[in-house]
Scaffold this active site. Structure first.
Site, PDB file in Angstrom:
ATOM      1  N   THR A   1      18.099 -28.741   3.007  1.00 19.96           N
ATOM      2  CA  THR A   1      19.210 -28.478   2.083  1.00 19.96           C
ATOM      3  C   THR A   1      19.291 -29.543   1.000  1.00 19.96           C
ATOM      4  O   THR A   1      19.398 -29.234  -0.185  1.00 19.96           O
ATOM      5  CB  THR A   1      20.542 -28.393   2.867  1.00 19.96           C
ATOM      6  OG1 THR A   1      20.488 -27.241   3.715  1.00 19.96           O
ATOM      7  CG2 THR A   1      21.733 -28.271   1.932  1.00 19.96           C
TER       8      THR A   1
ATOM      9  N   GLN B   1      10.272 -22.621   5.797  1.00 18.21           N
ATOM     10  CA  GLN B   1       9.827 -21.704   6.847  1.00 18.21           C
ATOM     11  C   GLN B   1       8.309 -21.565   6.927  1.00 18.21           C
ATOM     12  O   GLN B   1       7.792 -21.050   7.922  1.00 18.21           O
ATOM     13  CB  GLN B   1      10.439 -20.311   6.629  1.00 18.21           C
ATOM     14  CG  GLN B   1      11.952 -20.260   6.778  1.00 18.21           C
ATOM     15  CD  GLN B   1      12.426 -20.502   8.199  1.00 18.21           C
ATOM     16  OE1 GLN B   1      11.668 -20.364   9.166  1.00 18.21           O
ATOM     17  NE2 GLN B   1      13.688 -20.876   8.354  1.00 18.21           N
TER      18      GLN B   1
ATOM     19  N   CYS C   1      28.920  -8.538  11.713  1.00 19.01           N
ATOM     20  CA  CYS C   1      29.885  -9.100  12.655  1.00 19.01           C
ATOM     21  C   CYS C   1      29.484 -10.470  13.175  1.00 19.01           C
ATOM     22  O   CYS C   1      30.288 -11.153  13.790  1.00 19.01           O
ATOM     23  CB  CYS C   1      30.090  -8.138  13.816  1.00 19.01           C
ATOM     24  SG  CYS C   1      31.061  -6.730  13.286  1.00 19.01           S
TER      25      CYS C   1
END
Lengths: 122, 387
Positions: free
Chosen positions: B75, B181, B327
């Site tokens: 990040t 990644q 959800c």
């Protein structure tokens, strides 16, 4: 994190299915929302004798469906209509913050089923 | 329950620190704990470790040691790359990125927009590949940076980085890629890729959390975002996390040494998992590019089975995976990556990301295939919309 009660209801949900000759059916949701809850009821002498659900959805949708059907079973129509979301959440020993979006859907589906029953028995 | 089998297949989230990495790090907590800026022998030990790790990382990606900046993680590396190219006190700048980037890139871009800079977010096709035509067409006179990830963290799609690098070079624009990644799964060489900046995270490659790297090609002028004692050549102040840096150095060497064997092993497991699920479960789709994808990424969507529910049932069987379902997220929206792929409504809520690691085995795959089958069937039986 989900409460133990939520996980219990989710992994071993009660009242799964649909009643063939139901007296009332309520369905809520869509595939766009990601939750569909179908609740069917059998009523005798103004008492909810049997209630079943079919739910496509997340952990909250499934566990609240199971809990709402548990709570409604054996209650009179008026008692069932008096159930509110807090009763469901309390019976599930709480829901994580931000997870309350789907928590009311199962209760809404039950109330639609009762509405359907009343319409048919006017 | 106590001795339940536990299978970790969420390696895109984080990985176990390799025991060789732990061994390399340990002395730097207790014996060689010096500050690399100190002149005494304790400081020198730390400085030597720092320089060694810098060489290891540089060598692993085909860079020069002076092109390596150690940060606190992927990040921060993304932040430094993107915010670093916006010089102070100058006019409006334009950045090009893609809609499928990690939030570390997207939210940094959104912040720069709030300061008055401009950002173009390039769409992807149904497989998640950035549209090169749209990317080239979005270039403006004030474009200073293109930032496109090497491989996607959710669906594993590998982007045409070389081609984007050529477009950037032709137009004299800096090019950054988030390779968090891809390192350890596919070859990552800064010259082959033609990038000016590249972000790496340690904990995704069996190194410790809290450390990362930004590669900055010589001649690329960026400004720091953290100020202080001018560590890392002034590009990233703050006393260096020596144990962490030693850890990422070792992890990078291991990732490079094991790349061929690891990627072959992961790809075999990936292909077996995908084909066996397709053989045994109906109404399933593979999200992401079928071929241009990371060897360790499986991202499937199932009709009539919701992602979070699948994740929790699998967890009860000891299997750790993740989902992009609404959800499971705080925003209650399906992930921005899945939403950009044109996935039908029936499928978008039933996604599951299974990210493999070098430690997984074919036996694990057998167990996961069986468990996943049971899980999907159980949920479909319960589902109000199953056929």
């Amino acid at each position: 994190m989900y409460s133990k009660k939520v996980i219990e209801e989710f992994s071993n949900p009660k009242n799964v299915g649909s009643i063939e000759d139901a007296d009332g059916v309520g369905e809520i949701g869509s595939t766009i929302d990601g939750d569909i809850i179908n609740i069917s009821i059998k009523v005798k002498d103004n008492v909810i004798e049997d209630v079943k659900f079919k739910t496509f959805g997340c952990v909250v949708a499934i566990s609240t469906s199971s809990m709402v059907t548990n709570l409604a079973k054996g209650k009179t129509i008026d008692e069932a209509l008096a159930l509110d979301n807090e009763d469901v959440i309390n019976a599930l020993e709480g829901l994580p913050e931000g997870k309350d979006r789907c928590s009311g859907f199962a209760l809404d589906a039950l109330k639609l089923a009762i509405e359907d029953y009343r319409q048919k028995n006017k | 329950m106590d001795i339940m089998k536990r299978i970790y297949m969420d390696h895109s989230a984080t990985t176990r620190v390799d025991s060789l990495v732990v061994d390399a790090m340990l002395p730097y907590f207790s014996e060689m704990f010096g500050n690399s800026s100190s002149l005494h022998s304790f400081g020198m030990e730390a400085a030597e470790a720092l320089s060694m790790a810098r060489k290891q990382v540089a060598e692993a990606i085909g860079a020069l040691p002076e092109e390596i900046i150690f940060t606190s993680g992927g990040t921060e590396s993304d932040n430094l790359a993107i915010r670093g190219v916006i010089p102070h006190n100058s006019g409006k700048k334009h950045i090009i990125t893609s809609v499928v980037e990690h939030p570390a890139v997207l939210n940094t871009c959104a912040y720069l927009e709030s300061l008055g800079h401009e950002v173009s977010y390039i769409q992807v096709d149904g497989d998640g590949v950035v549209d090169l035509g749209k990317l080239e067409a979005s270039i403006r006179e004030n474009t200073v940076l293109i930032s496109v990830m090497h491989a996607n963290n959710e669906v594993g799609t590998i982007q045409p980085i070389k081609e984007i690098g050529q477009i950037a070079k032709k137009n004299n624009i800096y090019f950054h890629t988030d390779a968090v990644q891809s390192v350890g799964k596919i070859p990552v060489n800064v010259d082959d890729l033609g990038v000016d900046m590249l972000s790496i995270s340690s904990h995704k490659i069996h190194g410790p959390k809290g450390v990362g790297v930004l590669y900055v090609r010589k001649g690329t002028t960026i400004e720091p975002i953290v100020f202080g004692g001018n560590h890392e050549n002034g590009m990233r102040s703050g006393t260096e996390n020596i144990p962490g840096i030693v850890g990422i150095g070792k992890a990078m060497i291991l990732a490079k040494e094991r790349l061929d064997a690891d990627s072959k092993h992961m790809q075999q497991m990936r292909d077996s998992l995908i084909s066996r699920i397709f053989e045994s479960v109906t109404d399933v789709r593979l999200n992401g590019h079928p071929a241009q994808r990371l060897p360790n990424n499986v991202n499937l969507s199932f009709k009539y089975a919701e992602g979070e529910s699948m994740l929790m049932l699998l967890d009860m069987k000891g299997i750790a995976v993740s989902t992009g379902s609404a959800c499971s997220s705080k925003s209650l929206k399906a992930s921005h990556v899945l939403s950009s792929l044109n996935i039908e409504d029936d499928y978008i809520h039933g996604s599951l990301r299974i990210s493999l690691g070098r430690e997984n085995t074919m036996e694990d795959i057998d167990y996961v295939v069986e468990s996943l089958k049971e899980t999907v069937l159980k949920l479909r039986e319960m589902s109000a919309i199953s056929s």
